[in-house]
Write a protein that holds these residues in place. Structure first.
Motif, short mmCIF file in Angstrom:
data_model
loop_
_atom_site.label_atom_id
_atom_site.label_comp_id
_atom_site.label_asym_id
_atom_site.label_seq_id
_atom_site.Cartn_x
_atom_site.Cartn_y
_atom_site.Cartn_z
N ILE B 286 1.48 9.31 6.95
CA ILE B 286 0.74 7.62 7.32
C ILE B 286 2.28 7.19 8.77
O ILE B 286 3.63 7.14 7.68
CB ILE B 286 1.37 6.81 6.42
CG1 ILE B 286 0.67 7.68 5.24
CG2 ILE B 286 0.37 5.49 6.08
CD1 ILE B 286 0.30 6.28 3.41
N THR B 287 1.71 6.59 8.89
CA THR B 287 3.09 5.83 10.84
C THR B 287 3.30 5.03 9.98
O THR B 287 4.40 4.11 10.36
CB THR B 287 3.08 6.21 11.92
OG1 THR B 287 1.70 7.10 11.60
CG2 THR B 287 3.83 6.44 12.68
N ARG B 288 2.36 3.86 9.88
CA ARG B 288 2.57 2.44 9.55
C ARG B 288 1.64 1.79 7.93
O ARG B 288 0.86 2.59 7.74
CB ARG B 288 1.31 2.18 10.50
CG ARG B 288 1.00 -0.31 10.45
CD ARG B 288 2.58 -0.59 11.18
NE ARG B 288 3.00 -1.68 10.53
CZ ARG B 288 2.96 -3.41 10.65
NH1 ARG B 288 2.86 -2.57 12.10
NH2 ARG B 288 2.30 -4.63 10.79
N GLY B 289 2.74 1.17 7.33
CA GLY B 289 2.39 0.28 6.50
C GLY B 289 0.82 0.13 5.92
O GLY B 289 0.38 -0.52 7.01
N PHE B 290 0.27 -0.33 5.01
CA PHE B 290 -0.99 -1.02 5.20
C PHE B 290 -1.47 -1.40 3.04
O PHE B 290 -0.77 -1.46 2.63
CB PHE B 290 -1.88 -0.74 5.11
CG PHE B 290 -2.59 0.45 4.64
CD1 PHE B 290 -1.85 2.17 4.70
CD2 PHE B 290 -3.34 1.08 3.37
CE1 PHE B 290 -2.58 3.09 4.26
CE2 PHE B 290 -3.23 2.02 3.13
CZ PHE B 290 -3.08 3.67 2.78
N THR B 291 -1.86 -2.98 3.59
CA THR B 291 -2.12 -3.72 2.29
C THR B 291 -3.09 -3.09 2.01
O THR B 291 -4.02 -2.73 2.32
CB THR B 291 -1.96 -4.92 2.15
OG1 THR B 291 -3.07 -4.72 3.53
CG2 THR B 291 -0.47 -5.66 3.03
N ARG B 292 -3.78 -3.39 0.64
CA ARG B 292 -4.84 -2.81 -0.60
C ARG B 292 -4.34 -3.50 -1.65
O ARG B 292 -3.82 -4.09 -2.08
CB ARG B 292 -4.24 -1.46 -0.78
CG ARG B 292 -5.85 -0.44 -1.16
CD ARG B 292 -5.34 0.44 -1.52
NE ARG B 292 -4.86 1.39 -2.62
CZ ARG B 292 -3.99 2.78 -2.49
NH1 ARG B 292 -4.70 3.29 -1.82
NH2 ARG B 292 -3.53 2.62 -3.45
N PRO B 293 -5.39 -4.42 -2.42
CA PRO B 293 -5.62 -5.22 -3.56
C PRO B 293 -4.98 -4.19 -4.65
O PRO B 293 -4.90 -3.11 -4.14
CB PRO B 293 -7.44 -5.26 -3.38
CG PRO B 293 -7.76 -4.56 -1.96
CD PRO B 293 -6.87 -3.89 -2.04
N HIS B 294 -4.93 -4.66 -5.39
CA HIS B 294 -3.83 -4.47 -6.39
C HIS B 294 -4.69 -3.70 -7.47
O HIS B 294 -6.23 -4.24 -7.68
CB HIS B 294 -2.90 -5.36 -7.00
CG HIS B 294 -1.99 -4.91 -8.37
ND1 HIS B 294 -0.82 -4.29 -8.02
CD2 HIS B 294 -2.06 -5.20 -9.26
CE1 HIS B 294 -0.45 -3.65 -9.16
NE2 HIS B 294 -1.25 -4.59 -9.98
N ASP B 295 -4.06 -2.67 -7.58
CA ASP B 295 -4.26 -1.62 -8.12
C ASP B 295 -3.34 -1.15 -9.99
O ASP B 295 -2.70 -0.82 -9.93
CB ASP B 295 -4.78 -0.30 -8.18
CG ASP B 295 -5.56 0.43 -8.96
OD1 ASP B 295 -6.25 2.03 -8.16
OD2 ASP B 295 -6.21 0.27 -10.00
N PRO B 296 -3.87 -2.18 -10.96
CA PRO B 296 -2.61 -1.93 -11.82
C PRO B 296 -2.92 -0.01 -12.52
O PRO B 296 -1.17 0.38 -12.42
CB PRO B 296 -2.99 -3.26 -12.53
CG PRO B 296 -4.05 -3.56 -12.59
CD PRO B 296 -5.11 -2.76 -11.13
N THR B 297 -3.89 0.64 -12.13
CA THR B 297 -3.42 1.76 -13.26
C THR B 297 -3.48 2.46 -12.36
O THR B 297 -2.82 3.38 -12.94
CB THR B 297 -5.17 2.25 -13.41
OG1 THR B 297 -6.07 2.32 -11.42
CG2 THR B 297 -6.46 1.41 -13.80
N LEU B 298 -3.09 2.22 -10.96
CA LEU B 298 -2.14 3.58 -9.94
C LEU B 298 -0.29 3.28 -10.86
O LEU B 298 -0.14 4.01 -10.64
CB LEU B 298 -1.51 3.18 -8.64
CG LEU B 298 -3.45 4.01 -7.99
CD1 LEU B 298 -3.32 3.12 -6.27
CD2 LEU B 298 -3.08 5.36 -8.23
N THR B 299 -0.43 1.75 -10.87
CA THR B 299 1.63 1.60 -10.84
C THR B 299 1.75 2.11 -12.60
O THR B 299 2.75 2.27 -12.52
CB THR B 299 2.38 -0.10 -11.18
OG1 THR B 299 0.71 -0.41 -11.09
CG2 THR B 299 2.23 -0.21 -9.44
N ALA B 300 0.59 2.01 -13.12
CA ALA B 300 1.29 2.20 -14.92
C ALA B 300 1.11 3.90 -14.23
O ALA B 300 2.31 4.30 -15.70
CB ALA B 300 -0.41 1.74 -15.35
#
Lengths: 289, 456
Positions: B286-300
């Motif tokens: 990934i050369t450039r970051g991007f946004t995504r809607p928040h997914d609480p399961t991933l952070t958990a």
């Protein structure tokens, strides 16, 4: 009250009756102002806090010391926010591949002036201070031909904050003899502006309830406005909000929500107990400038 | 500092015999990007105005070379333009030579046959103005030169208030009344322009710009998530991708309250969520970051150490580094409107505009209130124009028309104005200083000319 004869000689004590006195119980309710010190609440604090909370007064010195520290903290933060990343200053211009002979002459500069410019390490603040010093010394902006009538120390207060001065350099700016302004007002604009001769205004009686619309500035006023000298860097800065504005909002240092609780030691605000614990553990007085 | 340079002119290279310059080059030198192009072109080239060194690549990138950089991590960026004024000429010379080179984006610039229109910010100290004049004529050797006030050139660009079907005005005519809010990298200036000429007593400057917003975001992220205080370029990208100006600051702050990480964390608010996940670039895949809607399961899962393997992605999928952005999205841009949040003793963007208007005669104020144009890189923040319009409307008396618009091309609008002004040969010819005049009269004379004084 005498309770009967005592074995040893006592001084004579007599209670004098006062007009309104009647037998009263040995306790009385009194109105007390200020916070009551509850010893349970003050445990674990040092004397400074106890003195502040219970006596209800913080000496001016203590208050000043706390706010001086906060002020230093605020200024340090603002300076940090305006800074560039330090290693950036060490980025060196790479030597160009082609044109080895041209390289040295071009790098150093072709004329003595440009050599000086390319070699100078002055930052913006140096230039700014040079200019302020020049104005203070001679009372003259760089573009002006003559000095304005009154010389006074160059002020760093933004223009909007200054009280109106009779002898400010702005009001006394010399109007240029033949102004060359890029580009001059086109004819159409000059036709629209009312000339300084008296105009006929048709005022109808029905319009009395409307506020009078202020007249457009005359051509001469407009020219004066356009030919006013440019403001210096410090004069043009935006002024602080008026004193009647609401006080600055404070936010929690840990999570960014509204700040509700102020830390006694360093004056930082946090929003809740969890954030406050985090602050006490990791951040309170741990970061130094 | 008007000192005649007669003694140094004797050694100066003799000016070439006057061949009329064939082209006009417009350079809008900003602190973040350089907008460059010939006046005949329709749009400008936007070139990063910096020298960047990457320790990982062990290469130094000048200006447009940055497009070929693969790894922006810990990029040390040196910016020759400080606070809107060119102070570091050795760096700027390298950038300009790179831009003017034969293989560069402009297709080669022959300075001796070109007239240069260079912009500068209001309030320039004499030292920087003098340096610019001397470098342009003595070092680069341009045939003609005009140092324009940056915001003033916006008056020559088409007005964003006219419908796009209306025919554009002829190139050399400026708009009649225009209040330019230039929200740039170093600061934000408010300049009222009358027929393209600035009304100096009413110009104001707010010392908050994109750089301060990026630094503030850097501090917030370093305190709450990863330590990014070396990653200026990355945080700049995060700011451009994810930040916005909130219309109701208090309400948005309530919506993003984290409840101290308790399981009651509410993130979804009727599907209109503010909290977003930002996927950080790893500069390999990934050369450039991007946004995504928040997914609480991933952070958990991240927190529990399970990695990012879900049922849909195999365990060998590349790891993603996720930043969860809540109030960090709108708190830095809020500084533009409430600088007192951080302790800066200024009035905020609306207050600055009102201060500028207060310095004008009362009869002119409605004209300028109805023609406010916002330009500059920071103007690209979503919601900035709406917020400014709403706040101005609330603070100005009823019945006054308030029109605020962002220019069609916010970053290149000043350049576009300069190009359109240059296409009208007569208008430019009046103000340009030729090389011969510079060597004849000296630098102080030129500076006074550009300040509007003195005789043609």
């Amino acid at each position: 009250m005498a309770t009967g004869p005592l074995r040893f000689r006592t001084p004579h004590i007599e209670e004098l009756p006062t007009t309104g006195s009647k037998q009263s119980p040995n306790y009385v309710y009194m109105a007390v102002s200020g916070q009551q010190e509850d010893p349970a609440k003050n445990w674990g604090t040092n004397n400074r806090k106890r003195a502040r909370a219970s006596v209800g007064k913080q000496t001016d010195q203590q208050r000043e010391a706390l706010s001086a520290r906060q002020q230093r903290e605020v200024e340090r933060r603002i300076k940090d926010l305006n800074s560039d990343y330090k290693p950036a200053l060490e980025v060196v211009v790479p030597k160009r591949d082609g044109g080895a002979g041209v390289g040295s002459a071009a790098k150093a500069g072709k004329t003595p002036n440009t050599k000086k410019i390319l070699a100078s390490g002055k930052t913006f603040t140096h230039h700014l201070e040079d200019e302020e010093a020049e104005i203070a010394r001679t009372g003259r902006r760089d573009g002006d031909a003559e000095a304005p009538p009154a010389t006074h120390r160059a002020s760093k207060t933004p223009l909007a904050r200054r009280k109106a001065r009779e002898d400010s350099s702005l009001s006394g700016s010399p109007a240029p003899v033949t102004p060359m302004a890029p580009p001059p007002l086109p004819r159409s604009a000059q036709a629209l502006l009312p000339s300084s001769n008296a105009m006929e205004i048709d005022v109808e009686d029905d319009d009395d309830e409307y506020d009078s619309i202020p007249a457009l500035p005359s051509e001469a006023e407009m020219e004066a406005l356009l030919n006013a000298p440019p403001l210096t860097y410090n004069q043009a800065r935006s002024a602080p909000p008026p004193p009647g504005a609401p006080p600055p909002r404070r936010f929690c240092e840990t999570c960014g929500y509204w700040g509700r609780v102020k830390c006694m030691k360093c004056g930082a605000m946090t929003c809740s107990v969890a954030c406050k614990d985090d602050h006490d553990q990791f951040k309170c007085l741990k970061m130094y400038a | 500092m008007a000192r005649q340079k007669a003694h140094s002119l004797i050694n100066a290279p003799a000016p070439a015999p006057a061949a009329p310059p064939t082209a006009t080059l417009i350079l809008d030198a900003g602190a973040h990007t350089l907008k460059a192009g010939f006046s005949t072109a329709g749009t400008c080239h936007i070139i990063p105005n910096c020298l960047a060194r990457s320790d990982r690549d062990r290469r130094t990138y000048i200006a447009a070379d940055l497009a070929s950089c693969r790894d922006f991590g810990e990029l040390a960026v040196r910016r020759p333009v400080e606070r809107g004024y060119i102070v570091d000429w050795s760096g700027e010379k390298a950038v300009w030579e790179h831009v003017f080179a034969a293989g560069g984006v402009l297709g080669g610039v022959v300075a001796a046959e070109t007239t240069l229109v260079l912009t500068e910010q209001p309030g320039a100290p004499a030292g920087t103005a003098r340096m610019s004049d001397e470098m342009v004529f003595e070092e680069f050797g341009f045939a003609g030169y005009y140092r324009a006030l940056g915001p003033a050139l916006n008056a020559y660009a088409p007005s964003p208030f006219l419908p796009s079907t209306a025919p554009p005005p002829p190139p050399g005519t400026p708009l009649e009344c225009l209040l330019v809010v230039d929200a740039g990298h170093s600061h934000t200036t408010v300049t009222p322009l009358y027929h393209g000429r600035p009304l100096h007593p009413a110009c104001r400057r707010l010392d908050i710009g994109g750089k301060l917003l990026t630094n503030h975001l850097k501090q917030l992220l370093s305190a709450r998530t990863f330590d990014v205080h070396k990653e200026v370029w990355l945080v700049n990208e995060i700011k451009e991708d994810a930040c916005f100006v909130s219309q109701h600051f208090a309400r948005d702050l309530e919506r993003t309250w984290k409840h101290n990480g308790s399981p009651r964390t509410k993130v979804d608010d009727g599907g209109d969520s503010i909290v977003q996940d930002y996927i950080l670039p790893d500069y390999e895949t990934i050369t450039r970051g991007f946004t995504r809607p928040h997914d609480p399961t991933l952070t958990a899962r991240n927190r529990l150490g399970l990695g990012l393997a879900t049922t849909s992605t195999p365990a060998t999928a590349p790891k993603e580094h996720i930043l969860t952005l809540g109030n960090e999205r709108f708190v830095p841009p809020e500084l533009l409107f409430t600088p007192s949040d951080i302790g800066i003793p200024s009035a905020g963007l609306t207050g600055t505009v009102l201060q500028s208007l207060a310095a004008l005669p009362a009869s002119l104020r409605p004209a300028f209130l109805a023609n406010i144009v916002v330009v500059g890189g920071t103007a690209l923040l979503p919601g900035l124009v709406e917020r400014l319009r709403a706040e101005l409307r609330a603070r100005v008396e009823e019945g006054t028309e308030v029109r605020v618009a962002r220019a069609g091309d916010a970053v290149g609008n000043c350049w576009l104005g300069g190009a359109r002004m240059a296409r009208d040969g007569g208008g430019l010819g009046r103000v340009v200083v030729t090389r011969g005049e510079y060597f004849e009269h000296g630098e102080g004379w030129v500076r006074r000319r550009f300040a509007g004084k003195g005789v043609r």
